[in-house]
Design a protein around this motif. Structure first.
Motif, PDB file in Angstrom:
ATOM      1  N   HIS A   1      50.016  50.493  47.421  1.00 52.22           N
ATOM      2  CA  HIS A   1      49.949  49.654  48.507  1.00 52.22           C
ATOM      3  C   HIS A   1      49.865  48.135  48.150  1.00 52.22           C
ATOM      4  N   THR A   2      49.494  47.949  46.911  1.00 54.50           N
ATOM      5  CA  THR A   2      49.580  46.409  46.239  1.00 54.50           C
ATOM      6  C   THR A   2      51.166  46.078  46.294  1.00 54.50           C
ATOM      7  N   THR A   3      51.814  47.246  45.500  1.00 55.49           N
ATOM      8  CA  THR A   3      53.031  46.830  45.219  1.00 55.49           C
ATOM      9  C   THR A   3      53.967  46.645  46.309  1.00 55.49           C
ATOM     10  N   ILE A   4      53.582  47.579  47.531  1.00 57.62           N
ATOM     11  CA  ILE A   4      54.405  47.500  48.607  1.00 57.62           C
ATOM     12  C   ILE A   4      54.154  46.305  49.544  1.00 57.62           C
ATOM     13  N   HIS A   5      52.911  45.745  49.472  1.00 54.98           N
ATOM     14  CA  HIS A   5      52.092  44.425  50.189  1.00 54.98           C
ATOM     15  C   HIS A   5      53.188  43.285  49.789  1.00 54.98           C
ATOM     16  N   LEU A   6      53.294  43.380  48.368  1.00 60.52           N
ATOM     17  CA  LEU A   6      53.846  42.260  47.929  1.00 60.52           C
ATOM     18  C   LEU A   6      55.527  42.420  47.823  1.00 60.52           C
ATOM     19  N   GLY A   7      56.070  43.309  48.774  1.00 60.07           N
ATOM     20  CA  GLY A   7      57.404  43.225  48.895  1.00 60.07           C
ATOM     21  C   GLY A   7      58.237  44.242  48.278  1.00 60.07           C
ATOM     22  N   PHE A   8      57.938  44.967  47.307  1.00 63.16           N
ATOM     23  CA  PHE A   8      58.647  46.092  46.489  1.00 63.16           C
ATOM     24  C   PHE A   8      58.844  47.237  47.021  1.00 63.16           C
TER      25      PHE A   8
ATOM     26  N   ASP B   1      54.156  44.551  28.993  1.00 58.37           N
ATOM     27  CA  ASP B   1      55.142  43.220  29.254  1.00 58.37           C
ATOM     28  C   ASP B   1      56.170  43.839  29.719  1.00 58.37           C
ATOM     29  N   GLU B   2      56.762  44.958  29.358  1.00 56.31           N
ATOM     30  CA  GLU B   2      58.023  45.718  30.018  1.00 56.31           C
ATOM     31  C   GLU B   2      58.046  46.046  31.307  1.00 56.31           C
ATOM     32  N   VAL B   3      56.809  46.108  31.837  1.00 60.15           N
ATOM     33  CA  VAL B   3      56.610  46.660  33.408  1.00 60.15           C
ATOM     34  C   VAL B   3      56.527  45.473  34.121  1.00 60.15           C
ATOM     35  N   LEU B   4      55.938  44.532  33.557  1.00 52.35           N
ATOM     36  CA  LEU B   4      55.494  43.025  34.508  1.00 52.35           C
ATOM     37  C   LEU B   4      56.681  42.639  35.317  1.00 52.35           C
ATOM     38  N   LEU B   5      56.180  42.354  36.782  1.00 51.97           N
ATOM     39  CA  LEU B   5      57.332  41.906  37.668  1.00 51.97           C
ATOM     40  C   LEU B   5      56.740  40.443  38.009  1.00 51.97           C
ATOM     41  N   GLU B   6      57.666  39.556  38.073  1.00 49.93           N
ATOM     42  CA  GLU B   6      57.367  38.472  38.860  1.00 49.93           C
ATOM     43  C   GLU B   6      57.275  38.566  40.482  1.00 49.93           C
ATOM     44  N   THR B   7      56.367  37.751  41.119  1.00 46.63           N
ATOM     45  CA  THR B   7      56.564  37.970  42.487  1.00 46.63           C
ATOM     46  C   THR B   7      57.040  36.828  43.410  1.00 46.63           C
ATOM     47  N   GLN B   8      57.029  37.045  44.781  1.00 45.52           N
ATOM     48  CA  GLN B   8      57.660  35.780  45.665  1.00 45.52           C
ATOM     49  C   GLN B   8      56.819  34.710  45.361  1.00 45.52           C
ATOM     50  N   THR B   9      55.608  34.724  44.894  1.00 44.01           N
ATOM     51  CA  THR B   9      54.761  33.698  44.979  1.00 44.01           C
ATOM     52  C   THR B   9      54.596  33.185  43.489  1.00 44.01           C
ATOM     53  N   LYS B  10      54.683  31.841  43.541  1.00 45.60           N
ATOM     54  CA  LYS B  10      54.612  31.041  42.142  1.00 45.60           C
ATOM     55  C   LYS B  10      53.225  31.474  41.292  1.00 45.60           C
ATOM     56  N   ASN B  11      53.438  31.802  40.020  1.00 43.60           N
ATOM     57  CA  ASN B  11      52.240  32.016  39.366  1.00 43.60           C
ATOM     58  C   ASN B  11      51.549  33.456  39.397  1.00 43.60           C
ATOM     59  N   LEU B  12      52.186  34.269  40.402  1.00 44.43           N
ATOM     60  CA  LEU B  12      51.674  35.596  40.688  1.00 44.43           C
ATOM     61  C   LEU B  12      52.451  36.778  40.030  1.00 44.43           C
ATOM     62  N   PHE B  13      51.742  37.566  39.337  1.00 47.60           N
ATOM     63  CA  PHE B  13      52.721  38.756  38.606  1.00 47.60           C
ATOM     64  C   PHE B  13      52.113  40.066  39.099  1.00 47.60           C
ATOM     65  N   LEU B  14      52.757  41.042  38.914  1.00 50.96           N
ATOM     66  CA  LEU B  14      52.466  42.387  39.380  1.00 50.96           C
ATOM     67  C   LEU B  14      52.738  43.434  38.392  1.00 50.96           C
TER      68      LEU B  14
END
Ligand SMILES: Nc1ncnc2c1ncn2[C@@H]1O[C@H](COP(=O)(O)OP(=O)(O)OP(=O)(O)O)[C@@H](O)[C@H]1O
Ligand SMILES: [Mg+2]
Length: 289
Positions: A43-50, A70-83
């Motif tokens: 749900h967190t993944t979907i909530h962030l638009g992925f 680090d291979e799995v980390l994604l940047e999100t639409q929000t600056k400074n926020l990673f998933l």
């Protein structure tokens, strides 16, 4: 680095909403924030638009295939926020790990090898107290428990508190409940006020002053793949999560002081008080919660 697991084995208590919106509020204040989605529902993944099924790798690969964090980390639409995203395949991880030595500390060990530095990490947990939640508890120092202000809210809390205490005693002495958050609060409803009072009575000053009000915008934002600050920045939901974010940041001073003291001191004091209270209520044949 503040590492915060958001846990309640009761479904629908506001874990994901809190991880996404408290996390993004803190990111908007300029801190570098990572959200770890440890729930197979993603749900967190979907909530962030992925769209989870389109993702190549997820936290499942970190836990099962030894893939680097680090291979799995994604940047999100929000600056400074990673998933660190989740996919449905995470549902089988608990069974696949059953014979793995050290299965409860895989996430922690993998995070240690990450070359990224974050100011805050929030971990969204599934509604159960299984191995995934255990990995969150061994990784995090702080636990936030969101409690929905409704009739069944307090059921199961005793089990949750006991599980956290066991982890503190046996695996991670730093783990402790740093905050309890009332969610979906409606001051017009007596049941909401009653639940809030009982929670306050039991958890004392660990209850956040901020209560998250029931707000339809918070319920709508996930289907647009947006945080509340993207979707409805002037809503009550956005206002409440900004306030909560400030409280979490302020709590950092208390946390620093705490780590300078003996790690489990506060929980010890609390459990002594609890024992006294239990002693009193034993004659009535039930515990406080
Ligand atoms: N303050 C609020 N006001 C109105 N609706 C809310 C609020 N907080 C959360 N919701 C909605 O309530 C539902 C449950 O919230 P959420 O998904 O955050 O809970 P959860 O604890 O993560 O659930 P699960 O245990 O299934 O992972 C969601 O549909 C969410 O959009
Ligand atoms: Mg959730």
């Amino acid at each position: 680095m503040r590492k915060i697991a958001v846990i309640n084995q009761k479904g629908g208590s506001g874990k994901t909403t809190t991880v996404v919106n408290a996390g993004s509020a803190i990111a908007e204040m300029g801190q570098k924030v990572l959200l770890i989605d440890l729930d197979p529902q993603a749900h967190t993944t979907i909530h962030l638009g992925f769209e989870p099924f389109k993702l190549e790798k997820s936290v499942y690969d970190v836990l099962i295939n030894d893939t680097a964090f680090d291979e799995v980390l994604l940047e999100t639409q929000t600056k400074n926020l990673f998933l660190l995203p989740a996919k449905i395949e995470l549902a089988s991880a608990e069974i696949e790990l059953v014979n793995t030595i050290g299965r409860e500390i895989i996430l922690r060990e993998s995070l240690k090898k990450s070359k990224n530095d974050f100011d805050y990490i929030f971990i969204d947990c599934p509604p159960s107290l299984g191995l995934l939640t255990l990995n969150a508890l061994t990784t995090a120092a702080e636990v936030i428990i969101p409690i929905q202000a409704e009739f069944f809210a307090l059921e199961g809390l005793t089990k949750l508190v006991q599980t956290i205490q066991l982890v503190t005693e046996r695996i991670n002495p730093a783990t402790h409940i740093s905050g309890v958050l009332i969610t979906m609060f409606d001051k017009r409803k007596n049941i909401c006020k009653e639940v809030a009072e009982r929670v306050k009575k039991h958890f004392g000053d660990r209850v956040f002053k901020t209560k998250i009000r029931e707000n339809v915008k918070l319920a709508e934002a996930p289907s647009f793949g947006q945080t509340i600050f993207e979707f409805a920045p002037n809503s009550h939901g956005a206002e409440d999560y900004r306030k909560l974010a400030k409280e979490i940041i302020m709590g950092g001073e208390h946390e620093k002081k705490r780590t300078r003291e003996r790690p489990s001191k506060l929980d010890h004091i609390h459990s002594v008080r609890e024992t006294k209270e239990k002693g009193k209520s034993r004659s009535k044949g039930h515990s406080k919660i």
